[in-house]
Design a protein around this motif. Sequence first.
Motif, PDB file in Angstrom:
ATOM      1  N   ASP A  73       0.828  -1.210   0.000  1.00 58.28           N
ATOM      2  CA  ASP A  73       0.000   0.000   0.000  1.00 58.28           C
ATOM      3  C   ASP A  73       0.858   1.253   0.000  1.00 58.28           C
ATOM      4  O   ASP A  73       0.589   2.213  -0.731  1.00 58.28           O
ATOM      5  N   PHE A  74       1.895   1.262   0.838  1.00 57.99           N
ATOM      6  CA  PHE A  74       2.779   2.428   0.922  1.00 57.99           C
ATOM      7  C   PHE A  74       3.453   2.681  -0.423  1.00 57.99           C
ATOM      8  O   PHE A  74       3.493   3.820  -0.905  1.00 57.99           O
ATOM      9  N   LEU A  75       3.990   1.644  -1.035  1.00 61.77           N
ATOM     10  CA  LEU A  75       4.671   1.801  -2.317  1.00 61.77           C
ATOM     11  C   LEU A  75       3.729   2.348  -3.379  1.00 61.77           C
ATOM     12  O   LEU A  75       4.104   3.233  -4.165  1.00 61.77           O
ATOM     13  N   GLN A  76       2.489   1.851  -3.404  1.00 59.41           N
ATOM     14  CA  GLN A  76       1.496   2.332  -4.369  1.00 59.41           C
ATOM     15  C   GLN A  76       1.150   3.795  -4.111  1.00 59.41           C
ATOM     16  O   GLN A  76       1.153   4.620  -5.025  1.00 59.41           O
ATOM     17  N   GLN A  77       0.852   4.116  -2.855  1.00 60.49           N
ATOM     18  CA  GLN A  77       0.423   5.479  -2.509  1.00 60.49           C
ATOM     19  C   GLN A  77       1.506   6.508  -2.783  1.00 60.49           C
ATOM     20  O   GLN A  77       1.215   7.647  -3.152  1.00 60.49           O
ATOM     21  N   GLU A  78       2.766   6.113  -2.596  1.00 59.47           N
ATOM     22  CA  GLU A  78       3.878   7.054  -2.792  1.00 59.47           C
ATOM     23  C   GLU A  78       4.412   7.042  -4.220  1.00 59.47           C
ATOM     24  O   GLU A  78       5.358   7.756  -4.526  1.00 59.47           O
ATOM     25  N   GLY A  79       3.815   6.228  -5.096  1.00 58.44           N
ATOM     26  CA  GLY A  79       4.267   6.166  -6.487  1.00 58.44           C
ATOM     27  C   GLY A  79       5.668   5.593  -6.630  1.00 58.44           C
ATOM     28  O   GLY A  79       6.442   6.028  -7.490  1.00 58.44           O
ATOM     29  N   LEU A  80       5.991   4.602  -5.786  1.00 58.21           N
ATOM     30  CA  LEU A  80       7.356   4.060  -5.764  1.00 58.21           C
ATOM     31  C   LEU A  80       7.520   2.783  -6.582  1.00 58.21           C
ATOM     32  O   LEU A  80       8.560   2.132  -6.500  1.00 58.21           O
ATOM     33  N   LEU A  81       6.503   2.432  -7.351  1.00 60.44           N
ATOM     34  CA  LEU A  81       6.629   1.299  -8.263  1.00 60.44           C
ATOM     35  C   LEU A  81       6.757   1.857  -9.674  1.00 60.44           C
ATOM     36  O   LEU A  81       6.225   2.914  -9.991  1.00 60.44           O
ATOM     37  N   GLY A  82       7.468   1.133 -10.523  1.00 56.14           N
ATOM     38  CA  GLY A  82       7.780   1.667 -11.840  1.00 56.14           C
ATOM     39  C   GLY A  82       9.097   2.431 -11.775  1.00 56.14           C
ATOM     40  O   GLY A  82       9.599   2.742 -10.698  1.00 56.14           O
ATOM     41  N   GLY A  83       9.671   2.688 -12.925  1.00 51.36           N
ATOM     42  CA  GLY A  83      10.937   3.407 -12.950  1.00 51.36           C
ATOM     43  C   GLY A  83      12.076   2.494 -13.342  1.00 51.36           C
ATOM     44  O   GLY A  83      11.916   1.605 -14.174  1.00 51.36           O
ATOM     45  N   ALA A  84      13.222   2.707 -12.734  1.00 52.34           N
ATOM     46  CA  ALA A  84      14.435   1.978 -13.103  1.00 52.34           C
ATOM     47  C   ALA A  84      14.218   0.476 -13.015  1.00 52.34           C
ATOM     48  O   ALA A  84      13.548  -0.016 -12.124  1.00 52.34           O
ATOM     49  N   SER A  85      14.789  -0.244 -13.977  1.00 56.71           N
ATOM     50  CA  SER A  85      14.652  -1.695 -13.975  1.00 56.71           C
ATOM     51  C   SER A  85      16.021  -2.355 -13.932  1.00 56.71           C
ATOM     52  O   SER A  85      17.044  -1.742 -14.244  1.00 56.71           O
ATOM     53  N   GLY A  86      16.026  -3.626 -13.531  1.00 61.24           N
ATOM     54  CA  GLY A  86      17.275  -4.374 -13.424  1.00 61.24           C
ATOM     55  C   GLY A  86      16.974  -5.853 -13.498  1.00 61.24           C
ATOM     56  O   GLY A  86      15.861  -6.253 -13.823  1.00 61.24           O
ATOM     57  N   SER A  87      17.961  -6.659 -13.184  1.00 60.13           N
ATOM     58  CA  SER A  87      17.755  -8.101 -13.194  1.00 60.13           C
ATOM     59  C   SER A  87      18.758  -8.751 -12.259  1.00 60.13           C
ATOM     60  O   SER A  87      19.732  -8.128 -11.846  1.00 60.13           O
ATOM     61  N   GLY A  88      18.489  -9.997 -11.955  1.00 58.84           N
ATOM     62  CA  GLY A  88      19.367 -10.744 -11.064  1.00 58.84           C
ATOM     63  C   GLY A  88      18.595 -11.285  -9.886  1.00 58.84           C
ATOM     64  O   GLY A  88      17.396 -11.054  -9.741  1.00 58.84           O
ATOM     65  N   GLN A  89      19.291 -12.001  -9.046  1.00 61.58           N
ATOM     66  CA  GLN A  89      18.694 -12.625  -7.860  1.00 61.58           C
ATOM     67  C   GLN A  89      19.252 -11.939  -6.621  1.00 61.58           C
ATOM     68  O   GLN A  89      20.466 -11.768  -6.499  1.00 61.58           O
ATOM     69  N   VAL A  90      18.384 -11.536  -5.707  1.00 64.06           N
ATOM     70  CA  VAL A  90      18.816 -10.957  -4.435  1.00 64.06           C
ATOM     71  C   VAL A  90      17.993 -11.558  -3.306  1.00 64.06           C
ATOM     72  O   VAL A  90      16.853 -11.975  -3.507  1.00 64.06           O
ATOM     73  N   THR A  91      18.586 -11.585  -2.129  1.00 59.70           N
ATOM     74  CA  THR A  91      17.886 -12.032  -0.928  1.00 59.70           C
ATOM     75  C   THR A  91      17.766 -10.861   0.026  1.00 59.70           C
ATOM     76  O   THR A  91      18.773 -10.233   0.369  1.00 59.70           O
ATOM     77  N   VAL A  92      16.535 -10.557   0.408  1.00 56.98           N
ATOM     78  CA  VAL A  92      16.262  -9.480   1.364  1.00 56.98           C
ATOM     79  C   VAL A  92      16.036 -10.118   2.725  1.00 56.98           C
ATOM     80  O   VAL A  92      15.218 -11.025   2.865  1.00 56.98           O
ATOM     81  N   GLY A  93      16.767  -9.643   3.720  1.00 58.21           N
ATOM     82  CA  GLY A  93      16.657 -10.179   5.066  1.00 58.21           C
ATOM     83  C   GLY A  93      16.063  -9.171   6.025  1.00 58.21           C
ATOM     84  O   GLY A  93      16.000  -7.976   5.735  1.00 58.21           O
ATOM     85  N   GLY A  94      15.635  -9.670   7.165  1.00 56.58           N
ATOM     86  CA  GLY A  94      15.097  -8.796   8.198  1.00 56.58           C
ATOM     87  C   GLY A  94      14.866  -9.566   9.474  1.00 56.58           C
ATOM     88  O   GLY A  94      14.835 -10.795   9.484  1.00 56.58           O
ATOM     89  N   VAL A  95      14.726  -8.818  10.557  1.00 56.08           N
ATOM     90  CA  VAL A  95      14.497  -9.397  11.876  1.00 56.08           C
ATOM     91  C   VAL A  95      12.988  -9.432  12.119  1.00 56.08           C
ATOM     92  O   VAL A  95      12.244  -8.558  11.663  1.00 56.08           O
ATOM     93  N   ALA A  96      12.537 -10.439  12.845  1.00 56.47           N
ATOM     94  CA  ALA A  96      11.107 -10.720  12.993  1.00 56.47           C
ATOM     95  C   ALA A  96      10.410  -9.775  13.964  1.00 56.47           C
ATOM     96  O   ALA A  96       9.966 -10.174  15.038  1.00 56.47           O
ATOM     97  N   PHE A  97      10.311  -8.491  13.587  1.00 59.45           N
ATOM     98  CA  PHE A  97       9.393  -7.582  14.270  1.00 59.45           C
ATOM     99  C   PHE A  97       8.762  -6.701  13.200  1.00 59.45           C
ATOM    100  O   PHE A  97       9.303  -6.540  12.108  1.00 59.45           O
ATOM    101  N   ALA A  98       7.589  -6.182  13.495  1.00 57.34           N
ATOM    102  CA  ALA A  98       6.723  -5.591  12.472  1.00 57.34           C
ATOM    103  C   ALA A  98       7.434  -4.567  11.597  1.00 57.34           C
ATOM    104  O   ALA A  98       7.388  -4.651  10.372  1.00 57.34           O
ATOM    105  N   GLU A  99       8.067  -3.581  12.210  1.00 52.32           N
ATOM    106  CA  GLU A  99       8.677  -2.507  11.428  1.00 52.32           C
ATOM    107  C   GLU A  99       9.721  -3.037  10.455  1.00 52.32           C
ATOM    108  O   GLU A  99       9.765  -2.655   9.289  1.00 52.32           O
ATOM    109  N   ASN A 100      10.592  -3.924  10.927  1.00 49.79           N
ATOM    110  CA  ASN A 100      11.643  -4.458  10.083  1.00 49.79           C
ATOM    111  C   ASN A 100      11.059  -5.291   8.954  1.00 49.79           C
ATOM    112  O   ASN A 100      11.551  -5.256   7.825  1.00 49.79           O
ATOM    113  N   GLN A 101       9.986  -6.021   9.234  1.00 51.36           N
ATOM    114  CA  GLN A 101       9.347  -6.813   8.188  1.00 51.36           C
ATOM    115  C   GLN A 101       8.654  -5.927   7.158  1.00 51.36           C
ATOM    116  O   GLN A 101       8.688  -6.215   5.959  1.00 51.36           O
TER     117      GLN A 101
END
Length: 197
Positions: free
Chosen positions: A55-83
């Motif tokens: 929802d945040f990404l949509q509302q702020e217009g943060l989808l679309g734009g620069a493109s790329g490719s490849g595989q990445v792993t996004v990590g985070g700690v198990a609490f709401a804000e970090n997730q």
Amino acid sequence: QNAENITPVVRSEVVDDTITERLNAISAALDSETITQLNSRVEIDGEDPADVAGDFLQQEGLLGGASGSGQVTVGGVAFAENQIMGEMYAQTLEDAGYSVERQLTLESREILQPAMANGEIDIAPEYLSSLLLFLDPEGAASGDAEAVRSELEPLLADQGLELLESSEANDTNAFVVTQETADEFGLQSVSDLAQPA
């Protein structure tokens, strides 16, 4: 309080112009009031962090734009804000064309940071002063975000990691009292606790 600005940390080996542009755009759109509202949707209203992030990404217009490719792993700690933040990073990179694996339920920074240093995790949201003190317990954490960044950057470089732009969203602690207690002692700010203490 120490500067705890939410900041993307990325492995130097995978960072590119698209990842930098996409994650920096999220940082630029985020402030403390906004992240508090997003946290509330997850922690109080019980919404899914992925939905809140999308929802945040949509509302702020943060989808679309620069493109790329490849595989990445996004990590985070198990609490709401970090997730929520991890989902923002993952979703914008998927939108850009990357294949993204998520590891957003790690138990602690003690697991996350070694996983980044050895290449198991490529990208994660972090907090400036907490990360500095994790890497250097004698580090000069302070309320000055730029000073903390300056001390943190070489420590991360030694591990093949980079800081992207910090957001204005500053994960600080707060003291909460009942209205009755606030009225009794005339409390409006933390410094007002000095007198009754």
